[in-house]
Design a protein around this motif. Sequence first.
Motif, short mmCIF file in Angstrom:
data_model
loop_
_atom_site.label_atom_id
_atom_site.label_comp_id
_atom_site.label_asym_id
_atom_site.label_seq_id
_atom_site.Cartn_x
_atom_site.Cartn_y
_atom_site.Cartn_z
N ASP A 37 25.99 50.61 -14.98
CA ASP A 37 26.34 52.03 -14.86
C ASP A 37 26.22 52.65 -16.25
O ASP A 37 27.07 52.42 -17.11
N GLU A 38 25.15 53.39 -16.47
CA GLU A 38 24.90 53.97 -17.80
C GLU A 38 25.98 54.96 -18.23
O GLU A 38 26.40 54.96 -19.38
N ARG A 39 26.44 55.79 -17.32
CA ARG A 39 27.46 56.80 -17.66
C ARG A 39 28.75 56.14 -18.10
O ARG A 39 29.31 56.47 -19.15
N LEU A 40 29.23 55.20 -17.32
CA LEU A 40 30.49 54.54 -17.65
C LEU A 40 30.34 53.69 -18.92
O LEU A 40 31.23 53.66 -19.77
N ALA A 41 29.21 53.01 -19.05
CA ALA A 41 28.96 52.20 -20.25
C ALA A 41 28.98 53.07 -21.49
O ALA A 41 29.51 52.68 -22.53
N GLU A 50 26.77 45.38 -19.08
CA GLU A 50 28.10 44.78 -19.20
C GLU A 50 29.05 45.21 -18.08
O GLU A 50 30.14 44.68 -17.95
N ILE A 51 28.62 46.17 -17.28
CA ILE A 51 29.41 46.59 -16.12
C ILE A 51 28.85 45.87 -14.91
O ILE A 51 27.70 46.04 -14.54
N VAL A 52 29.67 45.02 -14.30
CA VAL A 52 29.24 44.18 -13.18
C VAL A 52 29.37 44.92 -11.86
O VAL A 52 28.45 44.94 -11.05
N ALA A 53 30.53 45.51 -11.62
CA ALA A 53 30.80 46.15 -10.34
C ALA A 53 31.97 47.12 -10.47
O ALA A 53 32.76 47.03 -11.40
N GLN A 54 32.04 48.05 -9.50
CA GLN A 54 33.11 49.06 -9.49
C GLN A 54 33.57 49.27 -8.05
O GLN A 54 32.80 49.11 -7.11
N LEU A 55 34.82 49.66 -7.93
CA LEU A 55 35.40 49.92 -6.61
C LEU A 55 36.35 51.10 -6.74
O LEU A 55 37.23 51.10 -7.60
#
Length: 87
Positions: A37-41, A50-55
């Motif tokens: 997720d480019e925005r969150l990263a 480095e972001i694997v997953a989100q819920l």
Amino acid sequence: MPAWREVLVSVADLAAARALWVHQFGFEVTFDKEGPDERLADIFGLHPEEIVAQLGLRSPGAEHGMLHFVQFYKPGPPVRENAASID
């Protein structure tokens, strides 16, 4: 009083978080995303990989407020080592 929008929680095991919050507490899934997720990263100053997953979860029927769980590839140390869920 303004409503809160979102609380971000870093987790080591997203499946365990889902089991607790959805299957035990009855929260509703608002989104479920795997992969970078480019925005969150960018917010965290990380590489998107480095972001694997989100819920995203919310209380049933709630109009405001969401729990946003994020599983990172290399999670940092716990804020409180060996803390219990009731601490």
